[in-house]
Structure formats: structure tokens, C-alpha cells
Design an enzyme around this catalytic site. Structure first.
Site, PDB file in Angstrom:
ATOM      1  N   GLU A  68      -1.273   0.188  13.026  1.00  0.00           N
ATOM      2  CA  GLU A  68      -0.657  -0.848  13.848  1.00  0.00           C
ATOM      3  C   GLU A  68      -0.939  -0.525  15.319  1.00  0.00           C
ATOM      4  OE1 GLU A  68       1.238  -3.532  13.057  1.00  0.00           O
ATOM      5  OE2 GLU A  68       1.492  -3.263  10.905  1.00  0.00           O
ATOM      6  N   LYS A 117       5.954  -9.472   7.835  1.00  0.00           N
ATOM      7  CA  LYS A 117       7.028  -8.889   7.007  1.00  0.00           C
ATOM      8  C   LYS A 117       8.415  -9.325   7.484  1.00  0.00           C
ATOM      9  CE  LYS A 117       4.776  -5.099   8.133  1.00  0.00           C
ATOM     10  NZ  LYS A 117       3.373  -5.475   8.197  1.00  0.00           N
ATOM     11  N   GLU A 138       3.308 -13.894   0.554  1.00  0.00           N
ATOM     12  CA  GLU A 138       2.611 -12.927  -0.299  1.00  0.00           C
ATOM     13  C   GLU A 138       1.949 -11.810   0.504  1.00  0.00           C
ATOM     14  OE1 GLU A 138       2.984 -13.086  -3.613  1.00  0.00           O
ATOM     15  OE2 GLU A 138       2.142 -11.071  -3.466  1.00  0.00           O
ATOM     16  N   VAL A 143       3.423  -7.703   1.712  1.00  0.00           N
ATOM     17  CA  VAL A 143       3.320  -6.390   1.051  1.00  0.00           C
ATOM     18  C   VAL A 143       2.013  -6.349   0.254  1.00  0.00           C
ATOM     19  CG1 VAL A 143       4.362  -4.823  -0.635  1.00  0.00           C
ATOM     20  CG2 VAL A 143       5.842  -6.177   0.871  1.00  0.00           C
ATOM     21  N   ASP A 150       6.948   0.436   9.153  1.00  0.00           N
ATOM     22  CA  ASP A 150       6.210  -0.534   8.341  1.00  0.00           C
ATOM     23  C   ASP A 150       6.639  -0.408   6.874  1.00  0.00           C
ATOM     24  OD1 ASP A 150       3.751  -2.398   7.939  1.00  0.00           O
ATOM     25  OD2 ASP A 150       3.411  -0.750   6.539  1.00  0.00           O
ATOM     26  N   GLY A 162      -9.115   0.257  13.183  1.00  0.00           N
ATOM     27  CA  GLY A 162      -8.269  -0.931  13.324  1.00  0.00           C
ATOM     28  C   GLY A 162      -7.242  -1.062  12.211  1.00  0.00           C
ATOM     29  N   LYS A 205       8.614  -3.213   4.518  1.00  0.00           N
ATOM     30  CA  LYS A 205       8.131  -3.651   3.197  1.00  0.00           C
ATOM     31  C   LYS A 205       9.193  -3.361   2.125  1.00  0.00           C
ATOM     32  CE  LYS A 205       3.280  -3.270   4.407  1.00  0.00           C
ATOM     33  NZ  LYS A 205       2.162  -2.357   4.616  1.00  0.00           N
ATOM     34  N   ILE A 222      -2.878  -8.713  -2.872  1.00  0.00           N
ATOM     35  CA  ILE A 222      -2.660  -8.219  -4.233  1.00  0.00           C
ATOM     36  C   ILE A 222      -1.329  -8.795  -4.716  1.00  0.00           C
ATOM     37  CG2 ILE A 222      -2.322  -6.123  -5.634  1.00  0.00           C
ATOM     38  CD1 ILE A 222      -5.141  -6.361  -4.375  1.00  0.00           C
TER      39      ILE A 222
END
Ligand code: NAP
Length: 388
Positions: free
Chosen positions: A241, A157, A181, A184, A252, A238, A256, A188
Site C-alpha cells: 500500500e 474494503k 468481491e 478480499v 489491511d 507496487g 479484510k 478469487i
């Protein structure tokens, strides 16, 4: 056409990417006429490796996953065209392959792959750990890649969240691509959806739930589990973070949000400049109270062209799309001038989706470089009777 890839970062995402390339190699060759060859790997503590003829990256992935090094201290070799032997360097200068930084490694590999760089066939795949205060080391890696004539794709990011404008300009000046890509909602489509599929459409705002760990924890706390139990579940799987504060303190989500605002709304913000809220043990009571009132507590990210972006806890009515998101689900609602509002929903995310994000960026570059050749081949239409 063959593209040479340099992996900078060789953790969970990069190693899954290596597996995905192997699984998809026939399809890439048949459907897109693309061969992807890994020529370099750089890590922080596990060594660096180069071979102009291509590396057996799966072998090194298995070794690192088992706790080993790709650097076993073997002697330096000069450039050679065959696959590298385990633990031996082949692109290192006299100092047995120990570079002062991964940026120096990228520069050296680009020199050794000068023809591929010149022909736009050299791509750096950046998947290093994010330093949330500065966005490094990824920003430096993106700059080094573009300056060396390589394209760069990243799941990190940091570059888009901290330095999108200057990196996009550097890419334009270099005539190379900088794509992200995976930053975020994994693979998708978000950035490529707007870039490639919505020409002429202006995004005017967004709102969404984009951090899986906190959405899972909020759902688990609604169900009666404690904050600590919910966090431990995410860590055991997992998903959280390594430093859980990145998730639970909203960093996070802020990174984003910053990337979304910079890219989709032409903003110039960083995660530090974004109003941010996270979740804490006392959030459990609030989440349960909201459910009792027929509402749901969600960590919502927002941005618009008329107000500063932010991350905050919001009690949403049950008929809000974001309120329907369970466990690790994410969604992003885009507000646009020509299409109104529409949503992208991610039902579940895993490493394959992040690895696919890197692959989709690489195929976008391949399409540009080779023109029609790297566009998916459609089956030939069946011949019908001649029309009159
Ligand atoms: N995991 C996911 O599901 C996911 C999803 C979307 C995005 N991402 C992003 O993708 C990136 C990678 O995630 P991950 O899960 O693969 O992380 P990871 O398993 O912790 O791996 C990070 C890798 O980066 C390397 N590294 C760190 N600093 C470096 C440097 N200066 N030069 C070269 N290599 C360096 C590490 O090397 P050493 O091991 O030798 O220290 C390690 O190989 C992160 O930015 C993350 O936020 C991850």
C-alpha cells in the site's frame, strides 16, 4: 442490454478495469448480451467528467497514467449525447463541473441518467483510496449511489469492513445491489462463492492469510533478507500500500477480517475493534527461528461465530495449508456446517484480478436485471442419432 457505469476513483484498479472492459467487450456482448458503457468518471484531484452518450475512458486512463488530468479546465457543456471532448465537462451544473464532493457528482449523474437508474441499468464502480480510520469516502459513495437508484460495486474494503450491516439494509430498501468481491483476495471468489454457490450452507468460521505484502516479507526474511529490503521489494513492485503501515501494522488484514466476519458470520465489527498484530524488523529473527524448528511464521486472520475475530502472528506446523504459502500467495479456509472445511488458494494476484472482481459483480447484477439473457450461453449440444 446496455448498463451505464460511473467510475468513482480512477487509479490503478479503475484504469485496469477500463482496459479489461475493452478487451472483453465482444465476449460480454456475445456470451451475455451485455454492453457496459462508461458515462462518468470522478476523481479527487484529477477532475470529473460525464457524458450521457459514453466516454472514451481509455483515452482518459492513458492521460491520467501519464500524470495528466481528465480536467483540463475546459468550459462547461450542457448534457450532450456524443462522447465528451477531452477535458470538457458535460454534466456539470453552472459551476463548470466542480462538485463539492463525489457523492454530489453521483447524485447529479443519476439525475441525468434517470431512465437508466429507474430501469436498474446504472452502476457506480467505487475504487477510491481507503481511510482506515473511518472507511470513508467509500461509505458515503455507496450511500449516495443507493439513494440515487444506482447499484454499487466496489474493490474498497471500507464499506464492508466498517458499515456492512447498514449498507446491506440500505441496498435492500433501495432494491439495488451493493457488491464488493474485490475487497478480499481480488477476484478469487469468496463472497460470491458463499452467496451464489453454497445456498443453505452456514459458514461457522474462517482462518487465512490474506495480505500479500506481509506474506512476501515473511518469506523473504526466512530466506535471509532484511525487513527493509523485503519491504522495498514490495514497494518497488507496487504491491505494498502507498502507506506501508497499512500492510505491515496489520491494518489491511484487519479490514479484510472485519469484512469477512461481517458478511460471512453476521458480525458487526470494524477494523478498530479487531485484535491486531503486524510485522516489524525484529520479526525476521522469529521467522527464521520458526523455519529452523520446521515450522512457519504467518500473519493469520481468524473469525468464528463463538469468538471475536483477530489478526496475529502464528507459528504453524509444516503440514498446515497456510504454512505452505510462499511469497504473495493467499489462502482462506472456510469452516461450514454442511461441507466441513475447505480452502480457497490464490497463487498470485494482480490488477487484472481486482478488475475482474468488479466485472464479476457487474455481471451478477446484469444477470439479476435481465434474467436469463445475461447468463453465459452454453454451446448447443451436438445432435446425435435419435434415441429409441
Ligand atoms: N491495487 C490493488 O491491487 C488493489 C487490490 C484490491 C483492492 N484494492 C482497493 O481498490 C481501491 C483502489 O485501489 P487503487 O490501487 O486503484 O488506488 P489508487 O491508484 O491510489 O487510486 C485511488 C483513486 O481514488 C481517487 N479518490 C480518492 N478519494 C476520492 C474521492 N473522494 N472522490 C473521488 N475519487 C477519489 C483518487 O483520485 P486522485 O488520484 O485524483 O487523488 C484515485 O483516482 C482501494 O480501496 C484499494 O484498497 C486495490
Amino acid at each position: 442490454m446496455t448498463f451505464d457505469l460511473v467510475l468513482v476513483g480512477f487509479g490503478n484498479v479503475a484504469r485496469r478495469f477500463v482496459g479489461l472492459l475493452h478487451e472483453q467487450r465482444r465476449r460480454l456482448s456475445h456470451d451475455y448480451d451485455v454492453t457496459l458503457r462508461i458515462v462518468g468518471i470522478a476523481t479527487r484531484r484529477h477532475g470529473q467528467l460525464f457524458s450521457a452518450g459514453g466516454l472514451d475512458a481509455r483515452q482518459f486512463a492513458a492521460r491520467v497514467a501519464a500524470g495528466g488530468l481528465i480536467d483540463t479546465g475546459g468550459p462547461a457543456e450542457s448534457t450532450h449525447s456524443g462522447p465528451a471532448k477531452a477535458g470538457h465537462y458535460s454534466a456539470s451544473p453552472a459551476k463548470a463541473g466542480h462538485y463539492s464532493s463525489s457523492a454530489a457528482f453521483i447524485g447529479d449523474v443519476a439525475d441525468r441518467c434517470a431512465a437508466a437508474a429507474r430501469q436498474r441499468r446504472l452502476i457506480v464502480v467505487e475504487t477510491t483510496t481507503l481511510d482506515i480510520r473511518r472507511g470513508e469516502p467509500a461509505i458515503g459513495h455507496v450511500r449516495a449511489s443507493l439513494a440515487s437508484g444506482a447499484h454499487v460495486v466496489t474493490a474498497n474494503k471500507g464499506p464492508a469492513a466498517f458499515a456492512y450491516r447498514s449498507l446491506a439494509l440500505a441496498a435492500e430498501r433501495a432494491g439495488r445491489r451493493f457488491l464488493f468481491e474485490g475487497a478480499v483476495m481480488d477476484g478469487i471468489p469468496v463472497f460470491n462463492l458463499v452467496r451464489d454457490t453454497l445456498p443453505g450452507v452456514r459458514v461457522t468460521g474462517f482462518r487465512g492469510v490474506v495480505n500479500s505484502t506481509t506474506n512476501y516479507m515473511l518469506t523473504a526474511m526466512e530466506e535471509g533478507r532484511s525487513y527493509q529490503t523485503a519491504l522495498a521489494e514490495m514497494q518497488a513492485r507496487g504491491i505494498a500500500e502507498a502507506d506501508p503501515s497499512l500492510d505491515v501494522d496489520g491494518w489491511d488484514a484487519a479490514a479484510k477480517t472485519s469484512a469477512l466476519a461481517n458478511v460471512l458470520l453476521d458480525a458487526n465489527v470494524t477494523p478498530q475493534s479487531i485484535a491486531r498484530e503486524g510485522i516489524a524488523p525484529e520479526t525476521a529473527e522469529r521467522a527464521r527461528a520458526a523455519t529452523g524448528a520446521g515450522r512457519r511464521l504467518k500473519l493469520v486472520v481468524r473469525g468464528s461465530r463463538s469468538a471475536p475475530p483477530g489478526v496475529g502472528l502464528e507459528e504453524l506446523p509444516a503440514d498446515d495449508l497456510l504454512a505452505s504459502l510462499e511469497h504473495q500467495q493467499n489462502a482462506l479456509i472456510l469452516q461450514t456446517d454442511l461441507l466441513g472445511e475447505f480452502a480457497i488458494v490464490q497463487r498470485g494476484g494482480d490488477l487484472t484480478q481486482t478488475a475482474y472482481a468488479l466485472l464479476s459483480d457487474i455481471l451478477a447484477i446484469a444477470r439479476e436485471t435481465t434474467g436469463a439473457r445475461a447468463t453465459r450461453r452454453s454451446p448447443m449440444p451436438a445432435r446425435r442419432g435419435r434415441s429409441r
